[in-house]
Structure formats: structure tokens, C-alpha cells
Design a protein around this motif. Sequence first.
Motif, mmCIF file in Angstrom:
data_model
loop_
_atom_site.group_PDB
_atom_site.id
_atom_site.type_symbol
_atom_site.label_atom_id
_atom_site.label_comp_id
_atom_site.label_asym_id
_atom_site.label_seq_id
_atom_site.Cartn_x
_atom_site.Cartn_y
_atom_site.Cartn_z
ATOM 1 N N ARG A 114 54.903 33.202 17.255
ATOM 2 C CA ARG A 114 56.267 33.129 17.787
ATOM 3 C C ARG A 114 56.381 33.885 19.100
ATOM 4 O O ARG A 114 57.116 33.477 20.008
ATOM 5 C CB ARG A 114 57.247 33.648 16.741
ATOM 6 N N VAL A 115 55.674 34.992 19.212
ATOM 7 C CA VAL A 115 55.669 35.732 20.472
ATOM 8 C C VAL A 115 54.996 34.903 21.563
ATOM 9 O O VAL A 115 55.475 34.833 22.696
ATOM 10 C CB VAL A 115 54.975 37.096 20.300
ATOM 11 N N ARG A 116 53.891 34.256 21.239
ATOM 12 C CA ARG A 116 53.229 33.389 22.221
ATOM 13 C C ARG A 116 54.188 32.315 22.728
ATOM 14 O O ARG A 116 54.282 32.058 23.933
ATOM 15 C CB ARG A 116 52.018 32.719 21.580
ATOM 16 N N ALA A 117 54.872 31.662 21.792
ATOM 17 C CA ALA A 117 55.804 30.600 22.168
ATOM 18 C C ALA A 117 56.931 31.150 23.039
ATOM 19 O O ALA A 117 57.336 30.526 24.026
ATOM 20 C CB ALA A 117 56.372 29.940 20.915
ATOM 21 N N ALA A 118 57.430 32.319 22.679
ATOM 22 C CA ALA A 118 58.512 32.930 23.447
ATOM 23 C C ALA A 118 58.063 33.262 24.861
ATOM 24 O O ALA A 118 58.785 33.010 25.836
ATOM 25 C CB ALA A 118 59.001 34.191 22.737
ATOM 26 N N LEU A 119 56.871 33.811 24.995
ATOM 27 C CA LEU A 119 56.377 34.194 26.315
ATOM 28 C C LEU A 119 56.101 32.975 27.187
ATOM 29 O O LEU A 119 56.298 33.018 28.411
ATOM 30 C CB LEU A 119 55.126 35.053 26.172
ATOM 31 N N ARG A 120 55.671 31.881 26.566
ATOM 32 C CA ARG A 120 55.511 30.649 27.342
ATOM 33 C C ARG A 120 56.849 30.209 27.905
ATOM 34 O O ARG A 120 56.951 29.760 29.052
ATOM 35 C CB ARG A 120 54.916 29.540 26.465
ATOM 36 N N ARG A 121 57.893 30.324 27.078
ATOM 37 C CA ARG A 121 59.224 29.915 27.537
ATOM 38 C C ARG A 121 59.734 30.849 28.628
ATOM 39 O O ARG A 121 60.325 30.398 29.618
ATOM 40 C CB ARG A 121 60.199 29.914 26.344
ATOM 41 N N VAL A 122 59.507 32.144 28.476
ATOM 42 C CA VAL A 122 59.922 33.106 29.496
ATOM 43 C C VAL A 122 59.258 32.785 30.831
ATOM 44 O O VAL A 122 59.899 32.816 31.885
ATOM 45 C CB VAL A 122 59.578 34.539 29.046
ATOM 46 N N GLN A 123 57.966 32.461 30.792
ATOM 47 C CA GLN A 123 57.250 32.117 32.014
ATOM 48 C C GLN A 123 57.815 30.853 32.646
ATOM 49 O O GLN A 123 57.976 30.766 33.869
ATOM 50 C CB GLN A 123 55.757 31.932 31.714
ATOM 51 N N THR A 124 58.127 29.871 31.826
ATOM 52 C CA THR A 124 58.717 28.629 32.332
ATOM 53 C C THR A 124 60.047 28.891 33.005
ATOM 54 O O THR A 124 60.343 28.343 34.080
ATOM 55 C CB THR A 124 58.893 27.619 31.187
ATOM 56 N N VAL A 125 60.872 29.737 32.392
ATOM 57 C CA VAL A 125 62.174 30.080 32.967
ATOM 58 C C VAL A 125 61.993 30.724 34.335
ATOM 59 O O VAL A 125 62.686 30.380 35.305
ATOM 60 C CB VAL A 125 62.946 31.018 32.024
ATOM 61 N N ARG A 126 61.069 31.644 34.434
ATOM 62 C CA ARG A 126 60.833 32.319 35.716
ATOM 63 C C ARG A 126 60.373 31.333 36.781
ATOM 64 O O ARG A 126 60.801 31.414 37.943
ATOM 65 C CB ARG A 126 59.796 33.429 35.522
ATOM 66 N N GLU A 127 59.507 30.419 36.400
ATOM 67 C CA GLU A 127 59.015 29.426 37.359
ATOM 68 C C GLU A 127 60.141 28.510 37.818
ATOM 69 O O GLU A 127 60.229 28.160 39.001
ATOM 70 C CB GLU A 127 57.884 28.611 36.729
ATOM 71 N N GLN A 128 61.019 28.145 36.882
ATOM 72 C CA GLN A 128 62.145 27.286 37.250
ATOM 73 C C GLN A 128 63.089 27.999 38.208
ATOM 74 O O GLN A 128 63.550 27.432 39.193
ATOM 75 C CB GLN A 128 62.911 26.867 35.987
ATOM 76 N N LEU A 129 63.371 29.266 37.931
ATOM 77 C CA LEU A 129 64.278 30.024 38.782
ATOM 78 C C LEU A 129 63.677 30.227 40.171
ATOM 79 O O LEU A 129 64.386 30.207 41.179
ATOM 80 C CB LEU A 129 64.592 31.373 38.145
#
Length: 241
Positions: A114-129
Motif C-alpha cells: 500500500r505504501v508503494r502504491a501511495a508513493l507511485r501516486r504521490v510521484q504522479t501528482v508531482r509530475e502532473q503539477l
Amino acid sequence: MPTASLLVVEDDDDLRETLARRFREEGYAVDTAAAGPDALDAVAERVPDLVILDVMLPGLDGVEVCRRLRAEHPLLYILMLTAKAGELDRVVGLEVGADDYVTKPFSLPEVVARVRAALRRVQTVREQLAAGSSADDDAPIVAGPLTVDTVRREVTVDGAEVHLTVREFDLLAFLAGHPDRPFTRSQLLEKIWAITYEGYDRTIDSHVQRLRAKIEADPGDPQFVRTVWGVGYKFSGTVDP
């Protein structure tokens, strides 16, 4: 890509060290704290990518720590550890803004996943921003008084900005991007949380409750995020072209 950083906040020495050791083995940079005030100090010194936060802590409980962290760091991902379901009710009731939770006792491989999945999403958010976009497909979603800007990750109701957590925004943007289509809780877990574990329907329900409290004029009679009985949830606002 820089090494992701975690803060593990747990007053049980054995569990704290077990979690820290496992995540270090996974390649993450890990700091630890055993009490609420220490957790706030650690984040003030260096903001991590994700916080694993126990509810029951000395000095300042996890609910208050979460509230303060969320106020200062809207995009910080917070995964709460709770010993029993009743504690989660308190978390949700106070609307402190945790992104996810795990109930003790838990499977360590599951928490890692779950942490792996969360960190992937956090990285995606940063890239989008960071990237931004002017493509037509990324035009804001407008439904009456509600506007969801998926590029800037901003939500407004009647022109007033609404502050959502990472998962709250992801949930709203996904549903609003598929208007009038019902999704089961399991589908939403897979789409938003990138997990397929059974028994976490409450994660979806908790986020829907908090989301409604922020965007609906009457959370008890929602206009946008509606319950589809026997199925799950759907977005029912009229989406302007």
C-alpha cells in the motif's frame, strides 16, 4: 529518481523498528518518532513523502498530529494505523484528513504494497503539477457550482477554493470524469488506491463522507457524489461541455 522518504510514527518500539527496518530494506529513507510532538518536529525539520502514523501516541495523539500536518502540508500522504475500528470512527468524525488507514493487526507485506502504491501516486501528482497542460482533454470539469481542475489539482465551489487531500481529489476527479457511471467500492480501490485487498470498503466510505462534507451544500442529501445502493458510488452533477 530520488529515494522516497518515510516517517514512521509508532510508540511500540518493536513495531516501529520492524516497520523501519522493512522499509529501509525496500530502499526507502526512513525516519522514526515515538510520540506525537516528536513527529511534528521531524516533519518540521524535513517533510517526508509519506507518514505512517499510529492513532494512539503519547504526548499528542495521532488524530491531532494528523490534523496539524494536514493543515501545514495538504499534499503530504498520511497512512494511519488504528488498533480497532472504533478509533477509525473517531478519525473520520473529526475529519482530520488521513489518506488511508490500516487496522492492527496487519500484514507487513500488505502495508508495504500500500505504501508503494501511495508513493507511485504521490510521484504522479508531482509530475502532473510540474508539467501542467493546455490540452482540451485537460480542461476543468464544471458541474454547476463545482469546478474540478485536474491540471492544477484545484477544486472550487461557487468560486471558493476547497482543500482536498490527494486521495479525496483523486476520488472526485475520477468520478467526475465518468459522470453517471456507478463504480463499486472494489473498483474505486483498484482505480484510486491501486490495491485489490478485500475488507477495505470502509476506506472508500470514509473518503466519500469527508469529500461530501467539503463539496456538498447538504452532505446528507448529496448533489454530486451519490450512493448507488447495492453497488457503490457515482458522480451525478450535470457536467458542462
